[in-house]
Design an enzyme around this catalytic site. Structure first.
Site, PDB file in Angstrom:
ATOM      1  N   GLU A 276      -0.459  -9.268  -0.681  1.00 44.88           N
ATOM      2  CA  GLU A 276      -1.869  -9.539  -0.365  1.00 44.88           C
ATOM      3  C   GLU A 276      -2.732  -9.514  -1.631  1.00 44.88           C
ATOM      4  O   GLU A 276      -3.666 -10.301  -1.771  1.00 44.88           O
ATOM      5  CB  GLU A 276      -2.356  -8.521   0.680  1.00 44.88           C
ATOM      6  CG  GLU A 276      -1.652  -8.736   2.021  1.00 44.88           C
ATOM      7  CD  GLU A 276      -1.930  -7.645   3.039  1.00 44.88           C
ATOM      8  OE1 GLU A 276      -1.634  -6.472   2.748  1.00 44.88           O
ATOM      9  OE2 GLU A 276      -2.453  -7.954   4.125  1.00 44.88           O
TER      10      GLU A 276
ATOM     11  N   ALA B 128       0.861  -1.179   0.000  1.00 42.88           N
ATOM     12  CA  ALA B 128       0.000   0.000   0.000  1.00 42.88           C
ATOM     13  C   ALA B 128       0.900   1.232   0.000  1.00 42.88           C
ATOM     14  O   ALA B 128       2.046   1.185   0.459  1.00 42.88           O
ATOM     15  CB  ALA B 128      -0.883  -0.017   1.238  1.00 42.88           C
TER      16      ALA B 128
ATOM     17  N   GLY C 176       0.814  -5.004   0.794  1.00 40.36           N
ATOM     18  CA  GLY C 176      -0.400  -5.077  -0.013  1.00 40.36           C
ATOM     19  C   GLY C 176      -0.168  -5.734  -1.365  1.00 40.36           C
ATOM     20  O   GLY C 176      -1.102  -6.299  -1.951  1.00 40.36           O
TER      21      GLY C 176
ATOM     22  N   GLU D 228       4.722  -5.172   7.080  1.00 42.02           N
ATOM     23  CA  GLU D 228       4.000  -4.078   7.748  1.00 42.02           C
ATOM     24  C   GLU D 228       4.468  -3.857   9.182  1.00 42.02           C
ATOM     25  O   GLU D 228       4.442  -2.749   9.698  1.00 42.02           O
ATOM     26  CB  GLU D 228       2.485  -4.348   7.722  1.00 42.02           C
ATOM     27  CG  GLU D 228       1.826  -4.183   6.355  1.00 42.02           C
ATOM     28  CD  GLU D 228       1.797  -5.451   5.516  1.00 42.02           C
ATOM     29  OE1 GLU D 228       2.581  -6.401   5.810  1.00 42.02           O
ATOM     30  OE2 GLU D 228       0.993  -5.508   4.565  1.00 42.02           O
TER      31      GLU D 228
HETATM   32  N1  CO8 Z   1       4.530   3.338  -0.712  1.00 44.89           N
HETATM   33  C1  CO8 Z   1       4.876   4.517  -1.227  1.00 44.89           C
HETATM   34  N2  CO8 Z   1       6.017   4.726  -1.922  1.00 44.89           N
HETATM   35  C2  CO8 Z   1       6.838   3.677  -2.084  1.00 44.89           C
HETATM   36  C3  CO8 Z   1       6.534   2.403  -1.567  1.00 44.89           C
HETATM   37  C4  CO8 Z   1       5.305   2.257  -0.850  1.00 44.89           C
HETATM   38  N3  CO8 Z   1       4.908   1.095  -0.357  1.00 44.89           N
HETATM   39  N4  CO8 Z   1       7.541   1.566  -1.880  1.00 44.89           N
HETATM   40  C5  CO8 Z   1       8.443   2.284  -2.573  1.00 44.89           C
HETATM   41  N5  CO8 Z   1       8.018   3.559  -2.694  1.00 44.89           N
HETATM   42  C6  CO8 Z   1       8.685   4.698  -3.341  1.00 44.89           C
HETATM   43  C7  CO8 Z   1       9.843   5.197  -2.492  1.00 44.89           C
HETATM   44  O1  CO8 Z   1       9.391   6.045  -1.480  1.00 44.89           O
HETATM   45  C8  CO8 Z   1      10.668   5.887  -3.540  1.00 44.89           C
HETATM   46  O2  CO8 Z   1      10.068   7.122  -3.819  1.00 44.89           O
HETATM   47  P1  CO8 Z   1      11.017   8.461  -3.966  1.00 44.89           P
HETATM   48  O3  CO8 Z   1      11.706   8.248  -5.276  1.00 44.89           O
HETATM   49  O4  CO8 Z   1      10.009   9.570  -4.017  1.00 44.89           O
HETATM   50  O5  CO8 Z   1      11.938   8.491  -2.816  1.00 44.89           O
HETATM   51  C9  CO8 Z   1      10.477   5.014  -4.794  1.00 44.89           C
HETATM   52  O6  CO8 Z   1       9.272   4.270  -4.569  1.00 44.89           O
HETATM   53  C10 CO8 Z   1      11.593   4.024  -4.970  1.00 44.89           C
HETATM   54  O7  CO8 Z   1      11.732   3.293  -3.777  1.00 44.89           O
HETATM   55  P2  CO8 Z   1      13.130   2.659  -3.299  1.00 44.89           P
HETATM   56  O8  CO8 Z   1      14.235   3.616  -3.610  1.00 44.89           O
HETATM   57  O9  CO8 Z   1      12.958   2.212  -1.915  1.00 44.89           O
HETATM   58  O10 CO8 Z   1      13.222   1.420  -4.333  1.00 44.89           O
HETATM   59  P3  CO8 Z   1      14.134   0.124  -4.203  1.00 44.89           P
HETATM   60  O11 CO8 Z   1      14.017  -0.539  -5.538  1.00 44.89           O
HETATM   61  O12 CO8 Z   1      15.480   0.447  -3.673  1.00 44.89           O
HETATM   62  O13 CO8 Z   1      13.390  -0.786  -3.100  1.00 44.89           O
HETATM   63  C11 CO8 Z   1      11.511  -1.863  -2.089  1.00 44.89           C
HETATM   64  C12 CO8 Z   1      12.183  -1.396  -3.407  1.00 44.89           C
HETATM   65  C13 CO8 Z   1      12.365  -2.926  -1.424  1.00 44.89           C
HETATM   66  C14 CO8 Z   1      10.156  -2.429  -2.496  1.00 44.89           C
HETATM   67  C15 CO8 Z   1      11.367  -0.663  -1.132  1.00 44.89           C
HETATM   68  O14 CO8 Z   1      10.841   0.443  -1.854  1.00 44.89           O
HETATM   69  C16 CO8 Z   1      10.447  -0.916   0.023  1.00 44.89           C
HETATM   70  O15 CO8 Z   1      10.838  -1.578   0.975  1.00 44.89           O
HETATM   71  N6  CO8 Z   1       9.201  -0.382  -0.026  1.00 44.89           N
HETATM   72  C17 CO8 Z   1       8.251  -0.476   1.077  1.00 44.89           C
HETATM   73  C18 CO8 Z   1       7.737  -1.892   1.230  1.00 44.89           C
HETATM   74  C19 CO8 Z   1       6.731  -1.964   2.351  1.00 44.89           C
HETATM   75  O16 CO8 Z   1       7.016  -1.700   3.504  1.00 44.89           O
HETATM   76  N7  CO8 Z   1       5.483  -2.344   2.002  1.00 44.89           N
HETATM   77  C20 CO8 Z   1       4.397  -2.423   2.931  1.00 44.89           C
HETATM   78  C21 CO8 Z   1       3.577  -1.165   2.858  1.00 44.89           C
HETATM   79  S1  CO8 Z   1       2.261  -1.142   4.040  1.00 44.89           S
HETATM   80  C22 CO8 Z   1       1.083  -2.139   3.341  1.00 44.89           C
HETATM   81  O17 CO8 Z   1       1.260  -2.661   2.282  1.00 44.89           O
HETATM   82  C23 CO8 Z   1      -0.175  -2.297   4.119  1.00 44.89           C
HETATM   83  C24 CO8 Z   1      -1.238  -3.027   3.306  1.00 44.89           C
HETATM   84  C25 CO8 Z   1      -2.543  -3.063   4.040  1.00 44.89           C
HETATM   85  C26 CO8 Z   1      -3.334  -1.789   3.907  1.00 44.89           C
HETATM   86  C27 CO8 Z   1      -4.723  -2.071   4.411  1.00 44.89           C
HETATM   87  C28 CO8 Z   1      -5.471  -0.867   4.843  1.00 44.89           C
HETATM   88  C29 CO8 Z   1      -6.786  -1.269   5.508  1.00 44.89           C
END
Ligand code: CO8
Length: 259
Positions: free
Chosen positions: A108, A62, A105, A128
């Site tokens: 999921e 998400a 997400g 998460e």
């Molecule tokens: N949300 C928003 N932006 C994101 C996300 C995300 N989940 N993941 C990556 N981005 C963005 C980064 O902020 C970055 O943006 P910017 O260029 O503006 O700084 C850009 O994408 C590139 O990201 P990275 O430099 O981190 O890219 P990498 O290729 O080095 O890494 C990863 C990729 C490993 C996927 C890394 O980006 C990462 O760990 N992302 C977060 C993963 C995470 O924690 N996911 C869980 C999110 S919470 C969730 O999913 C909850 C679901 C349930 C919701 C239900 C509600 C009821």
């Protein structure tokens, strides 16, 4: 466009398209996807949905930037991300083709699909907990049903990732494909599913889902009644007749036949 949609015969190919955010799922993407798929879900010419991302990321979860500033009240009043239940409830069979990260997400979303095909590079995680929250798009329920309590607890409480191979061995993934073969193989699966009578695939997936949602006795009765019901369909007549006549069934003629 947050999603790119393409009709390939009876298959609808859906590409998540937010590369700048690693395909993070936000409200706009969810609404765009649902708007299109709700219509296609009742189209008799559609036999399968195939959801994919890019070669390096399926979806990074998400959108944290969208969620970050929200209060508890906001989340409840919006019923944030409840729309994904509508995606899971689409009746058309869904295949997920996963390469790279399927995190949070994203993982999921893949689990809402009926078949997950993974490239060797795929990484699945529910991280998460590392954000101070917990899975919220079905992860605690679907992952536990798919891979069992021991591994689900490990993944959800530590936030660790799982490789494609471990995911296949654990029952999360249906098949792992060799490098570069993902889309081709996933499309072949989607076309195969889409080539069967739609009513039969809809009935079959509903019955399989009953295994999670009901007790054995009720599930068996549901399955048997669905099986009985298919004897009112031209697909059953053609499929069985073709077997007896030692030829391939022509489901394509039935599916396109005028009603
Ligand atoms: N949300 C928003 N932006 C994101 C996300 C995300 N989940 N993941 C990556 N981005 C963005 C980064 O902020 C970055 O943006 P910017 O260029 O503006 O700084 C850009 O994408 C590139 O990201 P990275 O430099 O981190 O890219 P990498 O290729 O080095 O890494 C990863 C990729 C490993 C996927 C890394 O980006 C990462 O760990 N992302 C977060 C993963 C995470 O924690 N996911 C869980 C999110 S919470 C969730 O999913 C909850 C679901 C349930 C919701 C239900 C509600 C009821």
């Amino acid at each position: 466009m947050n999603v790119l949609i393409e009709r390939l015969g009876r298959v609808v190919l859906i590409r998540l398209n937010r590369p700048q955010a690693r395909n993070a799922l936000d409200t706009a993407l969810m609404c765009e996807l649902l708007d299109t798929l709700k219509t296609l879900d009742s189209d008799p010419g559609v036999g399968c949905f195939l959801v994919t991302g890019t070669k390096k990321y399926f979806a990074a979860g998400a959108d944290i930037k969208e969620m970050y500033g929200k209060s508890c009240l906001d989340m409840i009043q919006e019923d944030y991300f409840a729309g994904w239940d509508a995606f899971a409830a689409l009746r058309t069979p869904k295949v997920a083709a996963v390469a790279g990260f399927a995190y949070g997400g994203g993982c999921e979303l893949a689990m809402m699909c009926d078949v997950i095909v993974a490239d060797e590079s795929a990484q699945f995680a529910l991280p998460e907990i590392t954000l101070g929250v917990m899975p919220g798009m079905g992860g605690t329920q679907r992952l536990t049903r798919l891979i069992g309590r021991a591994k689900a607890m490990d993944m959800i409480l530590t936030g660790r990732s799982m490789s494609a191979r471990e995911a296949e061995q654990s029952g999360l993934v249906s098949r792992v494909t060799a490098a570069g073969q993902l889309l081709e193989e996933a499309l072949a699966i989607a076309h195969r599913i889409g080539g069967f009578p739609r009513i039969s695939t809809l009935a079959a997936r509903e019955a399989v889902n009953r295994a999670d949602e009901s007790g054995l006795r009720e599930g068996l009765l549901f399955e048997r009644r669905s099986f009985h019901g298919l004897f009112a369909t031209p697909g059953q007549k053609e499929g069985m007749q073709a077997f007896l006549e030692k030829r391939e069934p022509r489901f394509d003629l039935i599916e396109s036949a005028p009603k």
